[in-house]
Design a protein around this motif. Structure first.
Motif, PDB file in Angstrom:
ATOM      1  N   GLY A  72      -9.124  -0.564   7.679  1.00  0.00           N
ATOM      2  CA  GLY A  72      -8.619   0.026   6.443  1.00  0.00           C
ATOM      3  C   GLY A  72      -9.641   0.786   5.618  1.00  0.00           C
ATOM      4  O   GLY A  72     -10.832   0.860   5.940  1.00  0.00           O
TER       5      GLY A  72
ATOM      6  N   SER B 210      -3.225   7.611  -3.024  1.00  0.00           N
ATOM      7  CA  SER B 210      -2.365   6.672  -2.313  1.00  0.00           C
ATOM      8  C   SER B 210      -1.418   7.351  -1.333  1.00  0.00           C
ATOM      9  O   SER B 210      -0.718   6.672  -0.583  1.00  0.00           O
TER      10      SER B 210
ATOM     11  N   GLU C 203      -0.563   2.793   5.832  1.00  0.00           N
ATOM     12  CA  GLU C 203      -1.642   2.478   4.904  1.00  0.00           C
ATOM     13  C   GLU C 203      -2.894   3.258   5.310  1.00  0.00           C
ATOM     14  O   GLU C 203      -3.041   3.654   6.470  1.00  0.00           O
TER      15      GLU C 203
END
Length: 263
Positions: free
Chosen positions: A75, A104, A156
């Motif tokens: 991540g 985001s 993500e």
């Protein structure tokens, strides 16, 4: 033979080698995939461990795919986030700076902070039709068509190498080893798309290993042109119109794929 390898460029853009050093260290941090070790760096140089290359095998390529999935799964803080205050894309002799703004949304990052500024830098070098095709593809990305994979969910931010064409993947005794990144928080398909774009040894084994570790929805390869589009457009800027036909064809593919996903 020297135990280190020095990349050097007098007059390099401020922060260029610091950005590469930080990117390598960030990719190495999870400890899941081999990354060339940074020994030292300064304003005009980067000193790295010297790597010995070996011939890749299908089994080693498959293992690299599994490890690459693990790296992505480590991540990142956001889309477009970079491990240094500045970021660059391109070869040692002609890199250009890219945004380090973090957000985001993959759509905003890829379209607004990567593709459209690059398209703007080519103003006057493209025909009206070429510019319109590329802008249409950027728009399709910017409305969120590729925030997921094959229209499934929303990805993500992944820990991305960012310039993972075959020349930046060295096969060593430790396995597939990463060099020369443009590291950032991005979409996991960015790295897979770059491996595919210009061809990579044992590519199908890499993909198979990746899917063993992190399964992808059926049809995911149809999304790849959207994720290699920045690299293609960058090649037009860096190396000229010889890459333009491939870039415009990719733009048409992206627009058509987005239409199918909407339908």
């Amino acid at each position: 033979m020297s135990s280190d390898f020095i990349k050097q460029r007098p007059g390099a853009p401020a922060g260029f080698f610091a950005a590469e050093a930080a990117g390598l260290q960030w990719l190495a941090e999870p400890g899941v995939v081999p990354v060339v070790e940074v020994l030292d760096h300064g304003a005009d140089f980067l000193r790295l461990e010297r790597l010995g290359e070996v011939a890749p095998s299908a089994a080693v390529a498959r293992e690299f795919g599994r490890k690459l999935a693990g790296l992505h799964d480590a991540g990142a803080p956001g889309f477009g986030w970079t491990p240094a205050d500045s970021a660059f894309f391109g070869p040692l002799d002609a890199p250009f700076e890219v945004s380090t703004e973090s957000g985001s949304s993959f759509a905003d990052f890829w379209a607004d902070r990567r593709l459209l500024p690059l398209l703007s830098s080519l103003s006057g070098e493209l025909s009206g039709e070429e510019e319109a095709e590329i802008a249409s593809a950027a728009w399709a990305i910017g409305v969120g068509s590729f925030d997921g994979i094959c229209g499934h969910g929303v990805e993500e931010p992944a820990r991305i190498h960012g310039d993972l064409w075959s020349g930046n993947l060295l096969w060593t005794a430790a396995g597939g080893t990463l060099i020369d990144p443009a590291a950032h928080g991005g979409h996991r398909l960015e790295d897979l798309a770059l491996l595919d774009l210009f061809g990579t040894a044992h590519l199908e084994e890499i993909f198979a290993g990746y899917e063993e570790a992190h399964p992808l929805p059926e049809g995911w390869r149809e999304d790849l042109p959207a994720h290699s589009f920045f690299a293609l457009l960058a090649h037009v800027r860096l190396f000229g119109r010889g890459f333009l036909d491939q870039t415009v064809n990719a733009a048409r593919s992206i627009t058509a794929r987005a239409r199918r996903l909407r339908d």
